[in-house]
Scaffold this motif. Structure first.
Motif, mmCIF file in Angstrom:
data_model
loop_
_atom_site.group_PDB
_atom_site.id
_atom_site.type_symbol
_atom_site.label_atom_id
_atom_site.label_comp_id
_atom_site.label_asym_id
_atom_site.label_seq_id
_atom_site.Cartn_x
_atom_site.Cartn_y
_atom_site.Cartn_z
ATOM 1 N N ILE A 128 0.864 -1.189 0.000
ATOM 2 C CA ILE A 128 0.000 0.000 0.000
ATOM 3 C C ILE A 128 0.901 1.239 0.000
ATOM 4 C CG2 ILE A 128 -1.921 -1.161 1.162
ATOM 5 C CD1 ILE A 128 -1.127 0.137 3.762
ATOM 6 N N VAL A 129 0.462 2.268 -0.716
ATOM 7 C CA VAL A 129 1.243 3.515 -0.768
ATOM 8 C C VAL A 129 0.614 4.499 0.209
ATOM 9 C CG1 VAL A 129 2.062 5.426 -2.201
ATOM 10 C CG2 VAL A 129 1.863 3.113 -3.176
ATOM 11 N N VAL A 130 1.435 5.036 1.108
ATOM 12 C CA VAL A 130 0.944 5.930 2.159
ATOM 13 C C VAL A 130 1.622 7.302 1.999
ATOM 14 C CG1 VAL A 130 0.824 6.287 4.657
ATOM 15 C CG2 VAL A 130 0.511 3.987 3.717
ATOM 16 N N PRO A 131 0.827 8.387 1.965
ATOM 17 C CA PRO A 131 1.405 9.724 1.734
ATOM 18 C C PRO A 131 1.929 10.335 3.032
ATOM 19 C CG PRO A 131 -0.978 9.892 1.809
ATOM 20 C CD PRO A 131 -0.641 8.439 2.078
ATOM 21 N N VAL A 132 3.183 10.026 3.355
ATOM 22 C CA VAL A 132 3.737 10.269 4.687
ATOM 23 C C VAL A 132 3.967 11.745 5.032
ATOM 24 C CG1 VAL A 132 4.737 7.995 5.088
ATOM 25 C CG2 VAL A 132 5.985 9.657 3.671
ATOM 26 N N ALA A 133 3.803 12.628 4.060
ATOM 27 C CA ALA A 133 3.922 14.068 4.381
ATOM 28 C C ALA A 133 2.572 14.762 4.212
ATOM 29 C CB ALA A 133 4.986 14.729 3.505
ATOM 30 N N ASP A 134 1.492 13.988 4.218
ATOM 31 C CA ASP A 134 0.158 14.586 4.136
ATOM 32 C C ASP A 134 -0.438 14.669 5.544
ATOM 33 O OD1 ASP A 134 0.771 14.583 1.503
ATOM 34 O OD2 ASP A 134 -0.930 13.426 0.815
ATOM 35 N N GLN A 164 8.346 15.634 -4.267
ATOM 36 C CA GLN A 164 9.356 16.547 -4.827
ATOM 37 C C GLN A 164 9.676 17.555 -3.728
ATOM 38 O OE1 GLN A 164 7.876 18.236 -8.521
ATOM 39 N NE2 GLN A 164 6.795 16.326 -8.924
ATOM 40 N N GLN A 165 10.932 17.605 -3.340
ATOM 41 C CA GLN A 165 11.322 18.397 -2.178
ATOM 42 C C GLN A 165 10.807 19.837 -2.218
ATOM 43 O OE1 GLN A 165 12.860 17.998 0.836
ATOM 44 N NE2 GLN A 165 12.304 15.894 0.424
ATOM 45 N N ALA A 166 11.042 20.523 -3.314
ATOM 46 C CA ALA A 166 10.804 21.969 -3.309
ATOM 47 C C ALA A 166 9.326 22.334 -3.274
ATOM 48 C CB ALA A 166 11.460 22.597 -4.527
ATOM 49 N N SER A 167 8.489 21.544 -3.924
ATOM 50 C CA SER A 167 7.098 21.967 -4.104
ATOM 51 C C SER A 167 6.121 21.286 -3.160
ATOM 52 C CB SER A 167 6.660 21.651 -5.539
ATOM 53 O OG SER A 167 6.634 20.257 -5.715
ATOM 54 N N GLY A 168 6.531 20.159 -2.573
ATOM 55 C CA GLY A 168 5.591 19.397 -1.760
ATOM 56 C C GLY A 168 4.644 18.563 -2.599
ATOM 57 N N CYS A 321 4.186 24.584 -2.488
ATOM 58 C CA CYS A 321 3.885 24.872 -3.895
ATOM 59 C C CYS A 321 4.468 26.199 -4.380
ATOM 60 C CB CYS A 321 2.377 24.876 -4.085
ATOM 61 S SG CYS A 321 1.905 25.050 -5.799
ATOM 62 N N ARG A 322 5.434 26.137 -5.288
ATOM 63 C CA ARG A 322 6.082 27.350 -5.788
ATOM 64 C C ARG A 322 5.481 27.796 -7.116
ATOM 65 N NH1 ARG A 322 8.259 27.691 -1.692
ATOM 66 N NH2 ARG A 322 10.264 26.951 -0.962
ATOM 67 N N THR A 323 4.658 26.955 -7.689
ATOM 68 C CA THR A 323 4.169 27.257 -9.029
ATOM 69 C C THR A 323 3.052 28.285 -8.936
ATOM 70 O OG1 THR A 323 4.579 24.937 -9.353
ATOM 71 C CG2 THR A 323 3.630 26.112 -11.194
ATOM 72 N N ALA A 371 6.860 12.880 7.958
ATOM 73 C CA ALA A 371 7.797 13.223 6.886
ATOM 74 C C ALA A 371 7.589 14.658 6.401
ATOM 75 C CB ALA A 371 7.617 12.253 5.717
ATOM 76 N N GLY A 372 6.743 15.400 7.112
ATOM 77 C CA GLY A 372 6.437 16.769 6.666
ATOM 78 C C GLY A 372 7.389 17.793 7.237
ATOM 79 N N GLU A 373 6.896 19.007 7.384
ATOM 80 C CA GLU A 373 7.727 20.122 7.835
ATOM 81 C C GLU A 373 8.226 19.892 9.254
ATOM 82 O OE1 GLU A 373 8.467 22.912 5.872
ATOM 83 O OE2 GLU A 373 7.700 21.446 4.442
#
Ligand code: PMP
Length: 402
Positions: A128-134, A164-168, A321-323, A371-373
């Motif tokens: 299973i894929v878990v979004p560890v910085a969400d 992706q490190q820079a954008s999250g 998000c830098r975009t 895994a977040g901020e």
């Protein structure tokens, strides 16, 4: 996708429409000196939602599915009709085949999927894929299921979602490399509650292939941006009604029922939150009439203005998000959430200072996964009642802090 030309034109084109909607939020109208900038935590309620609650409680209040007299029958019908409203709101292309289950919010929705559906779907050796910085609500339930299954001798591997490190943003290319035939369940978020980005669910589907189940945490998208399950090839959508203008303690899970067993939350569920469900129907009606696409254009335009202003102030670092307009990208990925830090003032202190100027913002780690901020930040989250004037005033207060 929103182009930057659309972003800049939204403010002028939608100004009159926005004024008429803002006037429908009594708490906002009663406090012209305050700016509520915390809609990602919970949203303010427009008058028609409050009216629906008052009308229901003063004309109909009864339990659902339990009586045969008119108030009880009517309550049962209102609950069933609200299931259909959820399907319509999500543009369900096959409403006869989906399930809608009411919850107290996204957390309970995701946990119900993890507890009542996922164990039957997974087999020994699956991934299973878990979004560890969400948000932690979209992490803990899946690892709990993994532990539960391990106690029964079923070994499931947790694959940590790459970012992706820079954008999250998710790293969709790395995800495609990690995903294999045993990757059966992928938990994702639609709009990130800290980084503010649209997480590009289409690219997640491309990366994991057609057979994996995708479960969408739509806590920050339902009520803020259009969410169409006709367009997104996901199997579950969980959202919080209270972030979509309905009462606290409301939410729902929508299940496509196409991949894996049917979603039938188990056990006796007790009395439903009837008044909350009534408020959810009214909120979804209000949002449909207002237009989720226009709400999105408005809040994206304000968020771009704030991001742009912050990026000109050396004392501030924008998180995620830098975009944006400032990054001069052709496409706007940031939705109505902007998170930042002052390089010298702690985020908690900055929150105090901002409230002394009438701004209500969130200042902490925002329940983000491990895994977040690492450090706290200030989050501004917008809804349709927010104005250009509020953003410009906020920017001038922030600029004055140097
Ligand atoms: N997921 C995300 C992305 C969120 O932002 C939140 C709320 N902050 C949740 C889940 C949890 O929502 P609730 O507290 O309504 O259960």
């Amino acid at each position: 996708m929103t182009t930057n030309h659309e972003v800049t034109s939204a403010v002028g084109e939608l100004a009159e429409w926005q004024r008429s909607l803002r006037a429908q939020f009594p708490i906002v109208a009663a406090h012209p000196d305050l700016a509520y900038l915390d809609s990602a935590a919970t949203a303010q309620k427009p008058q028609p939602v409050l009216d629906a609650v008052q009308t229901y409680l003063t004309t109909t209040n009864a339990n659902a599915g339990r009586g045969t007299y008119p108030w009880a029958n009517r309550t049962t019908a209102l609950v069933e009709q609200t299931r259909d409203r959820v399907r319509e709101f999500l543009a369900d292309p096959a409403p006869g085949r989906s399930a809608v289950h009411f919850t107290s919010g996204t957390t309970e929705g995701l946990r119900t999927i993890a507890r009542d559906w996922l164990p039957d779907f997974l087999a020994d050796g699956d991934e299973i894929v878990v979004p560890v910085a969400d948000h932690r609500a979209n992490i803990d339930p899946w690892t709990e299921t993994q532990r539960l299954l391990a106690r029964q001798g079923v070994r499931v591997r947790v694959v940590e979602m790459p970012y992706q490190q820079a954008s999250g943003d998710y790293d969709h290319t790395a995800l495609a490399r990690l995903a294999g035939p045993r990757t059966r369940f992928v938990a994702v978020t639609h709009v990130h509650h800290v980084y503010g980005g649209d997480m590009n669910v289409h690219r997640v589907r491309e990366a994991v292939g057609p057979d994996a189940v995708i479960c969408l945490d739509a806590a920050q998208s339902v009520g803020h941006v259009p969410v169409s399950v006709a367009d997104l090839d996901v199997d579950f959508v969980a959202f919080s009604g209270h972030k979509a203008l309905a009462l606290p303690g409301t939410g729902a899970v929508w299940a496509r029922q196409a991949r894996g067993p049917a979603f039938t939350p188990g056990g006796w569920s007790g009395t439903p939150n009837t008044v909350g469900i009534v408020s959810l129907a009214a909120a979804l009606d209000w949002l449909r009439a207002a237009g989720a696409d226009r709400i999105e254009r408005w809040t994206v335009a304000l968020a771009a203005r704030l991001t742009d202003g912050l990026s000109r102030l050396d004392a501030y670092e924008v998180v995620g998000c830098r975009t944006s307009l400032a990054a001069d990208s052709p496409v706007q990925r940031r939705r109505g959430i902007v998170t930042f830090r002052h390089r010298g003032i702690g985020s908690g202190d900055l929150g105090f200072i901002l409230f002394s100027h009438g701004f209500m913002v969130r200042c902490d780690q925002h329940c983000q996964g491990g895994a977040g901020e690492r450090s706290e930040s200030v989050r501004v989250s917008l809804h349709v009642h927010n104005t250009v004037e509020e953003i410009d005033r906020l920017l001038s207060v922030l600029a004055a802090l140097g």
